[in-house]
Scaffold this active site. Structure first.
Site, PDB file in Angstrom:
ATOM      1  N   GLY A 254       0.838  -1.207   0.000  1.00  0.00           N
ATOM      2  CA  GLY A 254       0.000   0.000   0.000  1.00  0.00           C
ATOM      3  C   GLY A 254       0.866   1.248   0.000  1.00  0.00           C
ATOM      4  O   GLY A 254       1.886   1.290   0.693  1.00  0.00           O
TER       5      GLY A 254
ATOM      6  N   ARG B 109       0.396  -4.624  -5.622  1.00  0.00           N
ATOM      7  CA  ARG B 109       0.436  -5.896  -4.893  1.00  0.00           C
ATOM      8  C   ARG B 109       0.580  -6.959  -5.974  1.00  0.00           C
ATOM      9  O   ARG B 109      -0.100  -6.922  -6.991  1.00  0.00           O
ATOM     10  CB  ARG B 109      -0.836  -6.091  -4.101  1.00  0.00           C
ATOM     11  CG  ARG B 109      -1.069  -4.909  -3.145  1.00  0.00           C
ATOM     12  CD  ARG B 109      -1.908  -5.313  -1.972  1.00  0.00           C
ATOM     13  NE  ARG B 109      -2.434  -4.139  -1.279  1.00  0.00           N
ATOM     14  CZ  ARG B 109      -1.873  -3.596  -0.211  1.00  0.00           C
ATOM     15  NH1 ARG B 109      -0.773  -4.102   0.302  1.00  0.00           N
ATOM     16  NH2 ARG B 109      -2.433  -2.560   0.381  1.00  0.00           N
TER      17      ARG B 109
ATOM     18  N   ASP C 114       5.661  -5.118   5.858  1.00  0.00           N
ATOM     19  CA  ASP C 114       6.284  -6.410   6.179  1.00  0.00           C
ATOM     20  C   ASP C 114       6.128  -7.442   5.052  1.00  0.00           C
ATOM     21  O   ASP C 114       6.994  -8.304   4.877  1.00  0.00           O
ATOM     22  CB  ASP C 114       5.812  -6.965   7.525  1.00  0.00           C
ATOM     23  CG  ASP C 114       4.305  -6.951   7.673  1.00  0.00           C
ATOM     24  OD1 ASP C 114       3.606  -6.594   6.685  1.00  0.00           O
ATOM     25  OD2 ASP C 114       3.817  -7.298   8.760  1.00  0.00           O
TER      26      ASP C 114
ATOM     27  N   THR D 262       4.462   2.178   5.600  1.00  0.00           N
ATOM     28  CA  THR D 262       3.054   1.724   5.622  1.00  0.00           C
ATOM     29  C   THR D 262       2.309   2.580   6.633  1.00  0.00           C
ATOM     30  O   THR D 262       2.857   2.906   7.695  1.00  0.00           O
ATOM     31  CB  THR D 262       2.909   0.237   5.993  1.00  0.00           C
ATOM     32  OG1 THR D 262       1.532  -0.017   6.304  1.00  0.00           O
ATOM     33  CG2 THR D 262       3.741  -0.194   7.183  1.00  0.00           C
TER      34      THR D 262
ATOM     35  N   ASP E 154       0.038   1.547   8.415  1.00  0.00           N
ATOM     36  CA  ASP E 154      -0.468   0.678   9.483  1.00  0.00           C
ATOM     37  C   ASP E 154       0.368   0.716  10.776  1.00  0.00           C
ATOM     38  O   ASP E 154      -0.119   0.334  11.831  1.00  0.00           O
ATOM     39  CB  ASP E 154      -0.558  -0.777   9.002  1.00  0.00           C
ATOM     40  CG  ASP E 154      -1.460  -0.927   7.787  1.00  0.00           C
ATOM     41  OD1 ASP E 154      -2.371  -0.093   7.620  1.00  0.00           O
ATOM     42  OD2 ASP E 154      -1.245  -1.866   6.982  1.00  0.00           O
TER      43      ASP E 154
ATOM     44  N   ASP F  61       2.710  -1.241  11.626  1.00  0.00           N
ATOM     45  CA  ASP F  61       2.670  -2.601  12.169  1.00  0.00           C
ATOM     46  C   ASP F  61       3.894  -3.458  11.843  1.00  0.00           C
ATOM     47  O   ASP F  61       3.785  -4.675  11.757  1.00  0.00           O
ATOM     48  CB  ASP F  61       1.418  -3.316  11.635  1.00  0.00           C
ATOM     49  CG  ASP F  61       1.452  -3.473  10.109  1.00  0.00           C
ATOM     50  OD1 ASP F  61       2.281  -2.812   9.459  1.00  0.00           O
ATOM     51  OD2 ASP F  61       0.661  -4.266   9.580  1.00  0.00           O
TER      52      ASP F  61
ATOM     53  N   ARG G  27      -4.984  -2.883   8.718  1.00  0.00           N
ATOM     54  CA  ARG G  27      -4.890  -4.307   8.383  1.00  0.00           C
ATOM     55  C   ARG G  27      -5.110  -5.149   9.641  1.00  0.00           C
ATOM     56  O   ARG G  27      -6.173  -5.068  10.223  1.00  0.00           O
ATOM     57  CB  ARG G  27      -3.575  -4.633   7.713  1.00  0.00           C
ATOM     58  CG  ARG G  27      -3.750  -5.931   6.918  1.00  0.00           C
ATOM     59  CD  ARG G  27      -2.570  -6.365   6.175  1.00  0.00           C
ATOM     60  NE  ARG G  27      -2.230  -5.519   5.076  1.00  0.00           N
ATOM     61  CZ  ARG G  27      -1.360  -5.880   4.145  1.00  0.00           C
ATOM     62  NH1 ARG G  27      -0.798  -7.068   4.207  1.00  0.00           N
ATOM     63  NH2 ARG G  27      -1.070  -5.092   3.167  1.00  0.00           N
TER      64      ARG G  27
HETATM   65  P1  ADP Z   1       3.020  -4.503   2.620  1.00  0.00           P
HETATM   66  O1  ADP Z   1       4.376  -4.528   2.076  1.00  0.00           O
HETATM   67  O2  ADP Z   1       2.480  -3.111   2.784  1.00  0.00           O
HETATM   68  O3  ADP Z   1       2.864  -5.347   3.870  1.00  0.00           O
HETATM   69  P2  ADP Z   1       1.722  -6.605   1.084  1.00  0.00           P
HETATM   70  O4  ADP Z   1       1.557  -7.523   2.233  1.00  0.00           O
HETATM   71  O5  ADP Z   1       0.582  -6.474   0.150  1.00  0.00           O
HETATM   72  O6  ADP Z   1       2.026  -5.089   1.544  1.00  0.00           O
HETATM   73  O7  ADP Z   1       3.009  -7.065   0.291  1.00  0.00           O
HETATM   74  C1  ADP Z   1       3.446  -6.345  -0.845  1.00  0.00           C
HETATM   75  C2  ADP Z   1       3.974  -7.287  -1.853  1.00  0.00           C
HETATM   76  O8  ADP Z   1       5.125  -7.958  -1.342  1.00  0.00           O
HETATM   77  C3  ADP Z   1       3.032  -8.420  -2.262  1.00  0.00           C
HETATM   78  O9  ADP Z   1       2.069  -8.017  -3.194  1.00  0.00           O
HETATM   79  C4  ADP Z   1       4.011  -9.409  -2.867  1.00  0.00           C
HETATM   80  O10 ADP Z   1       4.412  -8.993  -4.145  1.00  0.00           O
HETATM   81  C5  ADP Z   1       5.207  -9.256  -1.918  1.00  0.00           C
HETATM   82  N1  ADP Z   1       5.139 -10.277  -0.853  1.00  0.00           N
HETATM   83  C6  ADP Z   1       4.342 -10.288   0.242  1.00  0.00           C
HETATM   84  N2  ADP Z   1       4.539 -11.417   0.975  1.00  0.00           N
HETATM   85  C7  ADP Z   1       5.479 -12.140   0.315  1.00  0.00           C
HETATM   86  C8  ADP Z   1       6.120 -13.408   0.540  1.00  0.00           C
HETATM   87  N3  ADP Z   1       5.838 -14.150   1.615  1.00  0.00           N
HETATM   88  N4  ADP Z   1       7.040 -13.816  -0.344  1.00  0.00           N
HETATM   89  C9  ADP Z   1       7.345 -13.073  -1.425  1.00  0.00           C
HETATM   90  N5  ADP Z   1       6.783 -11.881  -1.706  1.00  0.00           N
HETATM   91  C10 ADP Z   1       5.865 -11.405  -0.848  1.00  0.00           C
HETATM   92  O1  F6P Z   2      -1.345  -1.605   4.323  1.00  0.00           O
HETATM   93  C1  F6P Z   2      -2.019  -0.407   4.078  1.00  0.00           C
HETATM   94  C2  F6P Z   2      -3.492  -0.662   3.885  1.00  0.00           C
HETATM   95  O2  F6P Z   2      -4.127   0.580   3.645  1.00  0.00           O
HETATM   96  C3  F6P Z   2      -4.191  -1.392   5.040  1.00  0.00           C
HETATM   97  O3  F6P Z   2      -4.486  -0.529   6.111  1.00  0.00           O
HETATM   98  C4  F6P Z   2      -5.405  -1.932   4.364  1.00  0.00           C
HETATM   99  O4  F6P Z   2      -5.877  -3.096   4.999  1.00  0.00           O
HETATM  100  C5  F6P Z   2      -4.891  -2.278   2.981  1.00  0.00           C
HETATM  101  O5  F6P Z   2      -3.724  -1.503   2.780  1.00  0.00           O
HETATM  102  C6  F6P Z   2      -5.879  -1.993   1.874  1.00  0.00           C
HETATM  103  O6  F6P Z   2      -5.307  -2.433   0.695  1.00  0.00           O
HETATM  104  P1  F6P Z   2      -5.819  -2.126  -0.792  1.00  0.00           P
HETATM  105  O7  F6P Z   2      -5.078  -0.923  -1.257  1.00  0.00           O
HETATM  106  O8  F6P Z   2      -5.400  -3.330  -1.552  1.00  0.00           O
HETATM  107  O9  F6P Z   2      -7.274  -1.893  -0.708  1.00  0.00           O
END
Ligand code: ADP
Ligand code: F6P
Length: 325
Positions: free
Chosen positions: A16, A77, A108, A130, A132, A134, A176
């Protein structure tokens, strides 16, 4: 054998978007150029990397972006990045474009992807970005301050009308699986309750009883903040209404709290973390995550960083409830 020195740094944003990401990109680009590195920007996170959306970045490419929310590099994502072949493709593309190290600004999930790239031999540096708040290894994530201030102002507005009409309002904020945004906004806005995933037991009857208790004390309006991870405002409000007999006005703040011009704190923290990423690489650092601990900037090995767990300060919730009358 001595490690080859990093000459070219790639930078991307992932997950995000968060206000302040632009300040971090600007810092990586400008500090990097000052220190003699070549900088390549990668558009659309890991998806853009795998599609070779890679551009050379110069100082004026990051002009006039400090005050802009979102990310000029855009973000995505990309669930397919969990597959080893896709990760290997990303590493091969980095090699093809001469990228020796990759700075990843994200949450994360993005760091989990970075850890996989590190395992395949690419040098990665994580910058926590982020709304969040978190990420376990750091007390602060870029974007959190802007998000809580935006949400706080929106909740203040809701409180004006809630008190004028003697209403009960429940406001859903993002986060989240974490309740930091809800807790900070709850305390800042004088909410009576913040329902957060870390502690909410789905006892809507108890939530209703607290509302009725406040009404019996003479309060003419109620503000309750729920974190999305605790359940949607639609689900929770309906049950609380049933138990209390009080109609509840619902608001979902949604993307309003994710966009917008970053606060001073987010711009400054992002600028320092972005510059630090370059400094770490200049000093020969490998596979690190930048963090803030007790107002100090530190960096950890990425594997260690991903094992660390944060906790929502439970005492904040108690204080919030005691102070809301
Ligand atoms: P954030 O980085 O804000 O926590 P996401 O959880 O959506 O957001 O993760 C962002 C991107 O990182 C995912 O769309 C994916 O491309 C990559 N990613 C997340 N988890 C994994 C994982 N376990 N292994 C490899 N890539 C990952
Ligand atoms: O990680 C940031 C965040 O805005 C979270 O607070 C929320 O759950 C999620 O992303 C929403 O994601 P999307 O942009 O895919 O709707």
């Amino acid at each position: 054998m001595a490690e080859e020195k990093v000459k070219t740094i790639g930078v991307l944003t992932s997950g995000g978007d968060a206000p302040g990401m632009n300040a971090a990109i600007r810092a990586v680009v400008r500090r990097g150029l000052v220190k003699g590195f070549k900088i390549k920007g990668i558009r659309r996170g890991y998806l853009g990397l795998c599609n070779e959306e890679i551009i050379d970045m110069e100082a004026d490419d990051v002009s006039n972006i400090l005050q802009r929310g979102g990310t000029i590099l855009e973000t995505e994502r990309y669930p397919e990045f969990a597959e080893t072949e896709v990760q290997q493709k990303a590493v091969d593309i980095c090699r093809k474009h001469g990228i020796d190290a990759l700075v990843i600004i994200g949450g994360d999930g993005s760091f989990a992807g970075a850890e996989k790239l590190a395992a395949l031999g690419l040098n990665v540096i994580g910058i926590p970005g982020t709304i969040d708040g978190d990420i376990g290894c750091t007390d602060y994530t870029i974007g959190f301050d802007t998000a809580i201030n935006t949400a706080m102002r929106a909740i203040d507005n809701i409180q004006d009308t809630a008190s004028s009409h003697e209403r009960c309002s429940m406001i859903e904020v993002m986060g989240r699986n974490a309740g930091y945004i809800a807790l900070w906004c709850g305390l800042a806005c004088g909410a009576e309750q913040a329902l957060i995933p870390e502690t909410f037991d789905h006892n809507e009857k108890k939530v209703a009883e607290k509302i009725l208790k406040h009404r019996a004390w003479g309060k003419n309006n109620n503000i309750i903040v729920n974190a999305e991870g605790a359940g949607t405002v639609d689900q929770i409000a309906e049950k609380v209404s049933e138990y209390s007999g009080i109609s509840i006005r619902k608001t979902v703040l949604s993307y309003i709290q994710r966009g917008g011009s970053p606060t001073c704190r987010d711009r400054v923290v992002a600028s320092i973390m972005g510059a630090m990423a370059v400094d770490i690489l200049e000093d020969g650092g490998k596979n690190r995550v930048i963090a803030m601990k007790k107002d100090d900037y530190v960096d950890y090995d990425i594997h260690e960083a991903l094992q660390m767990k944060g906790s929502v300060p439970a005492y904040m919730e108690g204080i919030m409830e005691d102070l809301a009358l």
